[in-house]
Scaffold this motif. Structure first.
Motif, PDB file in Angstrom:
ATOM      1  N   ASP A 163      -6.399  -4.359   1.920  1.00 42.12           N
ATOM      2  CA  ASP A 163      -6.651  -5.700   2.454  1.00 42.12           C
ATOM      3  C   ASP A 163      -7.178  -6.642   1.371  1.00 42.12           C
ATOM      4  O   ASP A 163      -6.755  -7.799   1.276  1.00 42.12           O
ATOM      5  CB  ASP A 163      -7.639  -5.634   3.622  1.00 42.12           C
ATOM      6  CG  ASP A 163      -7.042  -4.962   4.854  1.00 42.12           C
ATOM      7  OD1 ASP A 163      -5.799  -4.895   4.930  1.00 42.12           O
ATOM      8  OD2 ASP A 163      -7.811  -4.512   5.714  1.00 42.12           O
ATOM      9  N   GLN A 164      -8.099  -6.123   0.541  1.00 44.50           N
ATOM     10  CA  GLN A 164      -8.636  -6.953  -0.537  1.00 44.50           C
ATOM     11  C   GLN A 164      -7.542  -7.319  -1.542  1.00 44.50           C
ATOM     12  O   GLN A 164      -7.455  -8.464  -2.011  1.00 44.50           O
ATOM     13  CB  GLN A 164      -9.771  -6.210  -1.242  1.00 44.50           C
ATOM     14  CG  GLN A 164     -11.022  -6.014  -0.404  1.00 44.50           C
ATOM     15  CD  GLN A 164     -12.105  -5.286  -1.173  1.00 44.50           C
ATOM     16  OE1 GLN A 164     -11.929  -4.935  -2.337  1.00 44.50           O
ATOM     17  NE2 GLN A 164     -13.234  -5.052  -0.515  1.00 44.50           N
TER      18      GLN A 164
ATOM     19  N   ARG B  66      -4.336  -7.520  -1.015  1.00 40.80           N
ATOM     20  CA  ARG B  66      -3.400  -8.488  -0.420  1.00 40.80           C
ATOM     21  C   ARG B  66      -3.972  -9.902  -0.484  1.00 40.80           C
ATOM     22  O   ARG B  66      -3.236 -10.867  -0.713  1.00 40.80           O
ATOM     23  CB  ARG B  66      -3.106  -8.114   1.034  1.00 40.80           C
ATOM     24  CG  ARG B  66      -2.252  -6.853   1.184  1.00 40.80           C
ATOM     25  CD  ARG B  66      -1.750  -6.697   2.617  1.00 40.80           C
ATOM     26  NE  ARG B  66      -1.202  -5.365   2.831  1.00 40.80           N
ATOM     27  CZ  ARG B  66      -1.847  -4.379   3.421  1.00 40.80           C
ATOM     28  NH1 ARG B  66      -3.087  -4.567   3.879  1.00 40.80           N
ATOM     29  NH2 ARG B  66      -1.269  -3.199   3.585  1.00 40.80           N
ATOM     30  N   GLN B  67      -5.277 -10.027  -0.292  1.00 37.71           N
ATOM     31  CA  GLN B  67      -5.898 -11.349  -0.383  1.00 37.71           C
ATOM     32  C   GLN B  67      -5.722 -11.936  -1.781  1.00 37.71           C
ATOM     33  O   GLN B  67      -5.413 -13.121  -1.933  1.00 37.71           O
ATOM     34  CB  GLN B  67      -7.386 -11.249  -0.030  1.00 37.71           C
ATOM     35  CG  GLN B  67      -7.655 -10.965   1.441  1.00 37.71           C
ATOM     36  CD  GLN B  67      -9.135 -10.781   1.737  1.00 37.71           C
ATOM     37  OE1 GLN B  67      -9.984 -11.010   0.870  1.00 37.71           O
ATOM     38  NE2 GLN B  67      -9.460 -10.384   2.965  1.00 37.71           N
TER      39      GLN B  67
ATOM     40  N   GLU C 118      -8.759  -1.162  -2.085  1.00 39.53           N
ATOM     41  CA  GLU C 118      -8.624  -1.489  -0.676  1.00 39.53           C
ATOM     42  C   GLU C 118      -7.425  -2.416  -0.483  1.00 39.53           C
ATOM     43  O   GLU C 118      -7.357  -3.497  -1.071  1.00 39.53           O
ATOM     44  CB  GLU C 118      -9.893  -2.171  -0.162  1.00 39.53           C
ATOM     45  CG  GLU C 118     -11.146  -1.318  -0.253  1.00 39.53           C
ATOM     46  CD  GLU C 118     -11.130  -0.155   0.746  1.00 39.53           C
ATOM     47  OE1 GLU C 118     -10.255  -0.176   1.652  1.00 39.53           O
ATOM     48  OE2 GLU C 118     -11.981   0.741   0.620  1.00 39.53           O
TER      49      GLU C 118
ATOM     50  N   ASP D 129       0.835  -1.204   0.000  1.00 38.46           N
ATOM     51  CA  ASP D 129       0.000   0.000   0.000  1.00 38.46           C
ATOM     52  C   ASP D 129       0.874   1.259   0.000  1.00 38.46           C
ATOM     53  O   ASP D 129       0.583   2.243   0.665  1.00 38.46           O
ATOM     54  CB  ASP D 129      -0.934   0.014   1.220  1.00 38.46           C
ATOM     55  CG  ASP D 129      -2.045   1.056   1.074  1.00 38.46           C
ATOM     56  OD1 ASP D 129      -2.351   1.456  -0.069  1.00 38.46           O
ATOM     57  OD2 ASP D 129      -2.586   1.484   2.116  1.00 38.46           O
TER      58      ASP D 129
END
Length: 303
Positions: free
Chosen positions: A214-215, A217-218, A212, A180
């Motif tokens: 977090d999304q 990274r998933q 986003e 990020d």
């Protein structure tokens, strides 16, 4: 001036003048296709008010490649060939063989060519012999190759190389999204594409969508890599970087549009001013982008 950039390297301080380059390109000046040619391609003056094939501004060279193609759909050729084959079968009492059919098709093509519509397109090519860049304004490497083939044929020992960086664009863009954190001088915008490295090639695209962390990274943890990413450099130029190290959707932002609008009093001055502005800022962007990717793979050779 450019919407896209296929990027190549030349030696820095490449010792060629606009006059020398124009002499090399002169035999490749564009001439319209005749009745029997499917295509014609060659260099035209970048400015209609000038006859020169190389337009120099502050040691920056602008070229323009023009292509004329005949539009003759294969479906039309095949239809007329079938009609001729039927007529020939009635005359000789048996269907034409493979050789006869091939000759019929060639004859039909020759007859239809003079009546075919034509499509004329052109492509800008920017050469920076001072800092060692060559950029073709096209979204596809194949179109850039058309210009490069002519240049290799025209210019003796043309010292062009493919741009290679220490980090691959895909690995770097994936790292930027995972952390990020964009590289210094850049900001990440709202368009990106992540693609799986597995056989499925599963792809996720974000278009004008908040990214986003977090999304993202998933997706990355499941084996996806970033294959294109929208970025802005220095609040001046927005663009999309691809995993093939191509720059697409180049757009000048308001601060540069204002500068461009204030350049020159007549068309020629505005053209030269806009080209100088583009070349200067784009040169800084390319240097910053290469730096963000770890530098050139063969820095000593490129210098």
């Amino acid at each position: 001036m450019f919407r896209n950039a296929q990027i190549y390297r030349l030696p820095k301080a490449w010792g060629i003048s606009a006059e020398q380059l124009a002499q090399y390109l002169a035999p490749q000046t564009f001439t319209p296709a005749d009745n029997m040619d499917m295509q014609s391609q060659g260099w035209i003056p970048p400015r209609e008010s000038s006859n020169g094939l190389v337009h120099p501004v502050n040691r920056q060279f602008l070229l323009r490649l023009q292509t004329e193609k005949k539009i003759l759909p294969s479906s039309v050729i095949n239809q007329v060939t079938r009609e001729r084959a039927t007529e020939l079968e009635e005359q000789q009492g048996f269907p034409p063989g493979r050789k006869q059919t091939k000759e019929l098709k060639e004859q039909v093509t020759d007859e239809l060519l003079p009546r075919a519509f034509t499509r004329i397109t052109s492509m800008w090519v920017w050469i920076d012999p001072v800092n060692g860049w060559l950029v073709a304004d096209t979204s596809t490497p194949a179109r850039a190759e058309e210009a490069l083939k002519l240049l290799f044929k025209a210019v003796p020992k043309f010292p062009l190389e493919t741009l290679r960086t220490v980090m691959s664009p895909a690995a770097a863009m994936t790292d930027w999204l995972a952390s990020d954190e964009a590289p210094n001088g850049f900001t990440v915008d709202q368009d990106t594409e992540l693609r799986s490295t597995a056989e499925s090639r599963a792809t996720v695209r974000y278009v004008r969508h908040t990214l986003e962390a977090d999304q993202l990274r998933q997706h990355i943890e499941t084996g996806k890599q970033c294959t294109r990413l929208a970025l802005t450099w220095a609040d001046k130029i927005s663009f999309t970087l691809t995993d093939a190290l191509a720059v697409k959707k180049i757009a000048l932002l308001d601060v540069l549009k204002e500068d461009a609008g204030a350049v020159g009093k007549n068309d020629d001055e505005r053209f030269d001013g806009n080209f100088a502005l583009f070349a200067g800022e784009m040169g800084h962007l390319l240097a910053a982008l290469v730096g963000a990717l770890g530098g050139m793979l063969n820095e000593s050779e490129a210098a």
